[in-house]
Design a protein around this motif. Structure first.
Motif, mmCIF file in Angstrom:
data_model
loop_
_atom_site.group_PDB
_atom_site.id
_atom_site.type_symbol
_atom_site.label_atom_id
_atom_site.label_comp_id
_atom_site.label_asym_id
_atom_site.label_seq_id
_atom_site.Cartn_x
_atom_site.Cartn_y
_atom_site.Cartn_z
ATOM 1 N N MET A 12 55.022 14.024 26.199
ATOM 2 C CA MET A 12 54.300 14.561 27.338
ATOM 3 C C MET A 12 53.389 15.654 26.806
ATOM 4 O O MET A 12 53.565 16.146 25.694
ATOM 5 C CB MET A 12 55.246 15.131 28.391
ATOM 6 N N SER A 13 52.403 16.017 27.581
ATOM 7 C CA SER A 13 51.531 17.119 27.183
ATOM 8 C C SER A 13 51.178 17.938 28.415
ATOM 9 O O SER A 13 51.154 17.424 29.538
ATOM 10 C CB SER A 13 50.261 16.614 26.490
ATOM 11 N N SER A 118 51.502 26.454 43.309
ATOM 12 C CA SER A 118 52.908 26.374 42.902
ATOM 13 C C SER A 118 53.530 27.767 42.950
ATOM 14 O O SER A 118 53.593 28.460 41.935
ATOM 15 C CB SER A 118 53.052 25.770 41.506
ATOM 16 N N PRO A 119 53.962 28.194 44.119
ATOM 17 C CA PRO A 119 54.621 29.498 44.234
ATOM 18 C C PRO A 119 55.853 29.567 43.333
ATOM 19 O O PRO A 119 56.433 28.530 42.989
ATOM 20 C CB PRO A 119 55.014 29.563 45.718
ATOM 21 N N PRO A 120 56.278 30.748 42.936
ATOM 22 C CA PRO A 120 57.495 30.879 42.134
ATOM 23 C C PRO A 120 58.695 30.226 42.829
ATOM 24 O O PRO A 120 58.828 30.290 44.044
ATOM 25 C CB PRO A 120 57.681 32.402 42.025
ATOM 26 N N ARG A 121 59.525 29.544 42.047
ATOM 27 C CA ARG A 121 60.745 28.894 42.532
ATOM 28 C C ARG A 121 60.454 27.766 43.534
ATOM 29 O O ARG A 121 61.250 27.487 44.420
ATOM 30 C CB ARG A 121 61.716 29.920 43.147
ATOM 31 N N SER A 122 59.318 27.101 43.346
ATOM 32 C CA SER A 122 58.961 26.044 44.299
ATOM 33 C C SER A 122 59.326 24.645 43.807
ATOM 34 O O SER A 122 58.963 23.654 44.437
ATOM 35 C CB SER A 122 57.468 26.107 44.634
ATOM 36 N N GLY A 123 60.063 24.550 42.687
ATOM 37 C CA GLY A 123 60.579 23.242 42.282
ATOM 38 C C GLY A 123 59.961 22.692 41.013
ATOM 39 O O GLY A 123 58.916 22.048 41.062
ATOM 40 N N ASN A 124 60.627 22.929 39.870
ATOM 41 C CA ASN A 124 60.143 22.378 38.599
ATOM 42 C C ASN A 124 60.307 20.865 38.567
ATOM 43 O O ASN A 124 61.135 20.292 39.277
ATOM 44 C CB ASN A 124 60.909 22.987 37.418
ATOM 45 N N ILE A 125 59.543 20.203 37.690
ATOM 46 C CA ILE A 125 59.688 18.775 37.490
ATOM 47 C C ILE A 125 60.715 18.547 36.391
ATOM 48 O O ILE A 125 60.772 19.292 35.406
ATOM 49 C CB ILE A 125 58.326 18.118 37.142
ATOM 50 N N VAL A 126 61.565 17.519 36.570
ATOM 51 C CA VAL A 126 62.623 17.211 35.615
ATOM 52 C C VAL A 126 62.529 15.739 35.234
ATOM 53 O O VAL A 126 62.520 14.862 36.097
ATOM 54 C CB VAL A 126 64.024 17.501 36.206
ATOM 55 N N PHE A 127 62.474 15.461 33.915
ATOM 56 C CA PHE A 127 62.493 14.097 33.387
ATOM 57 C C PHE A 127 63.914 13.795 32.925
ATOM 58 O O PHE A 127 64.550 14.618 32.264
ATOM 59 C CB PHE A 127 61.514 13.964 32.224
ATOM 60 N N THR A 128 64.414 12.612 33.246
ATOM 61 C CA THR A 128 65.795 12.288 32.917
ATOM 62 C C THR A 128 65.901 10.855 32.403
ATOM 63 O O THR A 128 65.326 9.927 32.982
ATOM 64 C CB THR A 128 66.723 12.502 34.128
ATOM 65 N N PHE A 129 66.613 10.665 31.281
ATOM 66 C CA PHE A 129 66.741 9.345 30.684
ATOM 67 C C PHE A 129 67.929 9.332 29.719
ATOM 68 O O PHE A 129 68.469 10.377 29.357
ATOM 69 C CB PHE A 129 65.449 8.948 29.956
ATOM 70 N N GLU A 130 68.323 8.124 29.313
ATOM 71 C CA GLU A 130 69.419 7.966 28.362
ATOM 72 C C GLU A 130 68.873 7.940 26.936
ATOM 73 O O GLU A 130 67.872 7.307 26.658
ATOM 74 C CB GLU A 130 70.173 6.658 28.636
ATOM 75 N N CYS A 131 69.577 8.622 26.029
ATOM 76 C CA CYS A 131 69.216 8.592 24.611
ATOM 77 C C CYS A 131 70.468 8.858 23.789
ATOM 78 O O CYS A 131 71.175 9.839 24.040
ATOM 79 C CB CYS A 131 68.141 9.629 24.303
ATOM 80 N N ASN A 132 70.761 7.974 22.821
ATOM 81 C CA ASN A 132 71.954 8.125 21.984
ATOM 82 C C ASN A 132 73.220 8.292 22.818
ATOM 83 O O ASN A 132 74.076 9.139 22.541
ATOM 84 C CB ASN A 132 71.808 9.307 21.027
ATOM 85 N N ALA A 133 73.315 7.485 23.873
ATOM 86 C CA ALA A 133 74.489 7.466 24.760
ATOM 87 C C ALA A 133 74.685 8.768 25.512
ATOM 88 O O ALA A 133 75.785 9.053 26.000
ATOM 89 C CB ALA A 133 75.760 7.117 23.975
ATOM 90 N N ASN A 137 68.069 15.596 30.126
ATOM 91 C CA ASN A 137 67.292 16.161 31.226
ATOM 92 C C ASN A 137 66.320 17.185 30.643
ATOM 93 O O ASN A 137 66.751 18.183 30.054
ATOM 94 C CB ASN A 137 68.205 16.839 32.249
ATOM 95 N N ILE A 138 65.044 16.917 30.799
ATOM 96 C CA ILE A 138 64.005 17.814 30.302
ATOM 97 C C ILE A 138 63.291 18.430 31.500
ATOM 98 O O ILE A 138 62.632 17.731 32.272
ATOM 99 C CB ILE A 138 62.983 17.080 29.424
ATOM 100 N N GLU A 139 63.451 19.740 31.657
ATOM 101 C CA GLU A 139 62.822 20.435 32.781
ATOM 102 C C GLU A 139 61.552 21.128 32.314
ATOM 103 O O GLU A 139 61.545 21.832 31.308
ATOM 104 C CB GLU A 139 63.783 21.469 33.360
ATOM 105 N N GLU A 140 60.471 20.897 33.042
ATOM 106 C CA GLU A 140 59.188 21.513 32.719
ATOM 107 C C GLU A 140 58.808 22.498 33.829
ATOM 108 O O GLU A 140 58.774 22.139 35.002
ATOM 109 C CB GLU A 140 58.090 20.458 32.571
ATOM 110 N N GLY A 152 54.660 6.991 33.071
ATOM 111 C CA GLY A 152 55.129 6.759 34.429
ATOM 112 C C GLY A 152 56.464 6.040 34.497
ATOM 113 O O GLY A 152 57.101 6.002 35.550
ATOM 114 N N ALA A 153 56.911 5.453 33.376
ATOM 115 C CA ALA A 153 58.177 4.725 33.362
ATOM 116 C C ALA A 153 59.371 5.651 33.163
ATOM 117 O O ALA A 153 60.513 5.204 33.243
ATOM 118 C CB ALA A 153 58.161 3.669 32.260
ATOM 119 N N ILE A 154 59.142 6.931 32.881
ATOM 120 C CA ILE A 154 60.244 7.871 32.716
ATOM 121 C C ILE A 154 60.712 8.334 34.100
ATOM 122 O O ILE A 154 59.923 8.901 34.863
ATOM 123 C CB ILE A 154 59.823 9.099 31.897
ATOM 124 N N PRO A 155 61.985 8.127 34.445
ATOM 125 C CA PRO A 155 62.487 8.625 35.738
ATOM 126 C C PRO A 155 62.343 10.152 35.810
ATOM 127 O O PRO A 155 62.611 10.856 34.836
ATOM 128 C CB PRO A 155 63.963 8.202 35.733
#
Length: 199
Positions: A12-13, A118-133, A137-140, A152-155
């Protein structure tokens, strides 16, 4: 001879945009808040129409596409006007979802999200997927004028808006042209985002 290659790479960038009229974009998005992209019960019901005919909204879109073509792949296009606004009111969150865009069984889209508000505490985006069992969860962290590109295929989902104001985001999907010839395809930086694609 030792050869190393990654089994998968889901990148991601992030970019901080300047010269964008965020107030005008928010105003235009709020005016179309009730023009939903899908029926109630569908994840697209969270999204509303984005006025590409508005000059400030169009300027943002053109800037996003310019960066995508420079940083990811020079042939990216908008497929079927797949761009929308999302207004997250206080105490709301966005359910887990992926972005489906382009031809059936085609490659994942390059998705993007931009935050004009994007006011403070208004909801970060989180990417979630399986890797190495393991569940990863990656929060940006989000902030005003921030642009994020990802596959777009990353939940992904967004956390609850704990502020007392609306959080407004503009999102879309870019695809490769339908006539892409995969046997001679130059991936440029595309695979660094989508990981792999078997045509």
């Amino acid at each position: 001879l030792i050869m190393f290659k990654p089994l998968v790479c889901l990148g991601m960038s992030t970019h901080k945009l300047q010269g964008i009229n965020n107030k005008a974009i928010c105003k235009a998005a709020l005016e179309l808040q009730d023009d939903k992209m899908g029926p109630e019960g569908n994840t697209r019901h969270e999204d509303s129409e984005y006025p590409l005919d508005d000059k400030d909204c169009k300027k943002l879109f053109n800037k996003v596409l310019e960066i995508a073509r420079k940083e990811i792949h020079s042939k990216l296009i908008l497929f079927e006007n797949d761009v929308w606004a999302h207004i997250l009111e206080p105490n709301e969150s966005t359910m887990l979802h992926i972005h489906q865009s382009g031809p059936k069984n085609g490659p994942p889209p390059i998705s993007w999200v931009y935050y004009p508000s994007s006011p403070p505490r208004s909801g970060n985006i989180v990417f979630t997927f399986e890797c190495n069992a393991n569940r990863v969860n990656i929060e940006e962290e989000i902030e005003e004028s921030k642009l994020i590109f990802f596959s777009g295929a990353i939940p992904h989902y967004t956390k609850k808006n704990f502020s007392n104001k609306n959080r407004i985001s503009i999102s879309g999907n870019f695809n490769l042209p339908l006539d892409t010839h995969w046997d001679t395809f130059d991936e440029e930086n595309w695979l660094a985002y989508v990981g792999d694609f078997v045509n």
